[in-house]
Each structure stands twice: as C-alpha cells, then as structure tokens.
Design an enzyme around this catalytic site. Sequence first.
Site: not given
Length: 491
Positions: A80, A155, A179
């Site tokens: 990420k 997210s 997330s």
Amino acid sequence: MTDVTAMTATQIAGLVATGAASAVEVTQAHLDRIAAVDGRVNAFLHVDTEGALAAARDVDARRAAGEELGPLAGVPVAVKDVLTTKGVPTTVGSKILEGWRPPYDSTIVERLRAAGTVMLGKTNMDEFAMGSSTEYSAYGPSRNPWDTDRIPGGSGGGSAAALAAYEAPLAIGSDTGGSIRQPGAVTGTVGAKPTYGGTSRYGLVAFSSSLDTPGPCARTVLDAALLHAAIGGHDPRDSTSIPAPVPDVVAAAKLGATGDLSGVRLGVVTEFGGEGAEPGVTAAFNEAVDTLTKLGAEIVEISCPHFRYALPAYYLIAPSECSSNLARFDGVRFGLRTGDDGNRSLEEVMSLTREAGFGPEVKRRIMLGTYALSSGYYDAYYGQAQKVRTLITRDFTAAFERVDALISPTTPFVAFPLGARTSDPYQMYLADLFTIPSNLYGGPGISVPCGLSDGLPVGLQVMAPTLADDRMYRVAAALESAVGTFTPPAL
C-alpha cells in the site's frame, strides 16, 4: 509451468524453495498479469519492474548458493502506498506527494526485504487513507475484480483488488478504522489488523497516530499469518511498538485449518444485529455462525453497549489527529509547492499548495479535526470522544472475560457501485461501522470470506483481545476450512 498467479503464497514459496520454479519466473508471471489486467482494475499506482526482478534474482542466487531462506522467500508482494519505500514513489494517493521518492524504507518494507519477498510495486488507496472505497484517490479509483463497476473497499482497495485480480499473492495494508478488513470483505480476500503496536508504524505516513496499524492481506488465512509473522514484532524506532514477541499466528492458522474449534467460545455482538446490514450479508453471516457451531465452537450473545457510539467517537478522534499530522505538508520541506513566484508570502504559498494538493475528503477531515481541537470545543468534542473510547475498551474487556473472541459481519453491505456514496459522506462512513471498535480498543481483527450475497463476497470479522492475534487466526482458518475460498469471475 503451472500458472503461478493462481497459487497461494505458501504454494509459490514451496516451488521456489525446491527449485521447481525460480523467483524470477514467479515475479515475471505476476508482472505479466499486472500488465494484462491492471488497466481495468487500477490496483497499482507504481509497478517497480526493475526492482522486483533484481530482488527475485537475488533470491535465486541465495538459493543456488545453498543459503537457508525464509518461508516467504521469492513470493511477490504488493505494498500500500502509505509506506515509505527507498527510491520508489510514495504518494499516499495524494497529489501533494506526487513523485516523492523517500530516502528510506519503512520498517515493514525492511522486514519484507529481509524475508526475501519481492516487492512488485505500490498500490492505490484513498488519499492519506481517508475513505472506504478508494474513490478518494487522486489517481482514480481502483475497481473490484468481482465487478469492475463496483468499489474494492477502502482505504486499501488497491491492495485487496490486486489480490482478487491475481496480480499478487500477498499485499500490505494499513487499518485505521477498517481499511484492511473492509476491502478484504468486499473482494473475497483475507485482511488482518494486528494488535496496535504489534507492527511498526515507522515509515507509515501518519493519518491517525493512535489508530494506524499496518497489517497483512492475502487470499488465504495461512498466507496472511505467514506475512504477519514476517512483518510483526518490536521496533525501537516506533515509540508505540510493543516490546513483546508476535503470538504464534502461523501455528494458530494451521491448528484452525484442522476444522476443530472445540472449547472455543465466540460472542456475537448484539449491538451489531440491527444496524442496517443488508439481508444478504446477515444471511451469509448467520450461515457462517451455524458452520462455526458445527466445528465445535460455543456461540453466545454478548452485549457491548458502547459500540453504538464508536462511529461518532472515531470521526472526532481520527480527524483531530489527522489535522495535526497533515500540518507537515506545507510545500516547504518536500512534495508539491504551488504559487511560489517570488511575490507571495510563505503563508500564501502554504495555502495555495494545500488547496491544490489535498482532495475534498482530506480537507473535510482536516476541518473537522481542527474544529474539534479548537479553543472552547476541545473538551466538548475531542475530550468526550476519548471518554467514549475508554468505555468501548471496557466493553471489550468485559466481553473477553466471557468469550475467547467476538464475531460480526465485517461490513454492513457488499461492494456498492462506484459513485453510489461519494455525495453522502455519512453513508460512506457506515462502511466501517463494524470495524471501528477494534481500532479504538487496539485489539486485533481479521476479515475472512464467509459467503456470497447476489454473487458478491461477504466477510466475517473475528475480533480478539490485545496480544491474542493467534486466536483470530485459529477461528478464521477453521471457517475457511469449512467454506473454502472464493474466486471472482475472470477478468
């Protein structure tokens, strides 16, 4: 060679260890897969082709030299874009850091490299990890491989989408309010939030420092456990890091995979029973509860009365911390700099830079947090929210005196269409209704696929006490052994 992109991380590691496949072959296969499908998924913001192949060649050389390799050596991983990577762009999904190449690796990335994994690149995300759909990325939304007109969660939707699209067998996410777990649920993958402080935040671009927790994402529970073991543990560079060893999550996952939950007591959170979950989600969850019972678990109802206040408390605490953390993005030290024509004051340049660099959701949360921390309102808002956080922690403590772990749906609904909730922030925030309490408490949580609703994945969440991450892996692996894994339609 068999299509390695369809294999689990455990299977790939076995091939590399025995020499049945080289790390370079495995890496190239995943790079080819990314090239073939990511135009439709947009899971990656940056693909580090040269770096990945160089790391793979290093693994092959070490194996050829007879060096003993770790259990994930040669396995590709997607990271990420919230974690710093030396010399590799780190944008946090924001224009304000477009093109920034950090001079150092985060601890998580250091440990991935030390474990012999091969970093494929950086995955898409809601800007500064603020969102539940990856639609707030400054670089366009990621799409759900189950239905590319739908969101992959947020997210960390890029990491989850990369897994579901078979672009990577492993990925790293970060979980501030759900997330990691919520994207896992809506993409039919596994996402685990470790105990807060069990994984290092050094090099994690901060959103909410008392909540942010990096963790593993995978397609199976065992793969997630192996990744958790590789990245977890104390880090003296992180002041919130727990000076304790990682629980034996791998052994727990293997024990759970036997399908025996005899002697395990699981609590179903009463307050999550009537919170507007879609009928299909509720049905899949109830079927999973029946399955857990058949595996030997004892199911009891547990009331956690203050969980109902978790969402509003979170949306005071997290924005307050974000308003402080994001003050460093001023156009002076690094990143975007706008309006510096020699005729403007420093304050004007800072204002113009932030106006151009931050997206609407980030601005919304900065304003919420700044207001909550302002003179005359601090005690009424931020202070009260922290008191609620204490009450939620007490609910967890009381619950774990009666049960080994708590279970719930991971999210109230399956993946919704792109654009369906962007005009209504509150409806977007509801995606994290069931995941936020664990972040406020600091305990671990995992989402594991438990069924389908109208052809879309549903996740079951297991929440465990702090430093008892192994419990959630055992329960999740047992459920997985009974219901199997879920494969999206071909892209």
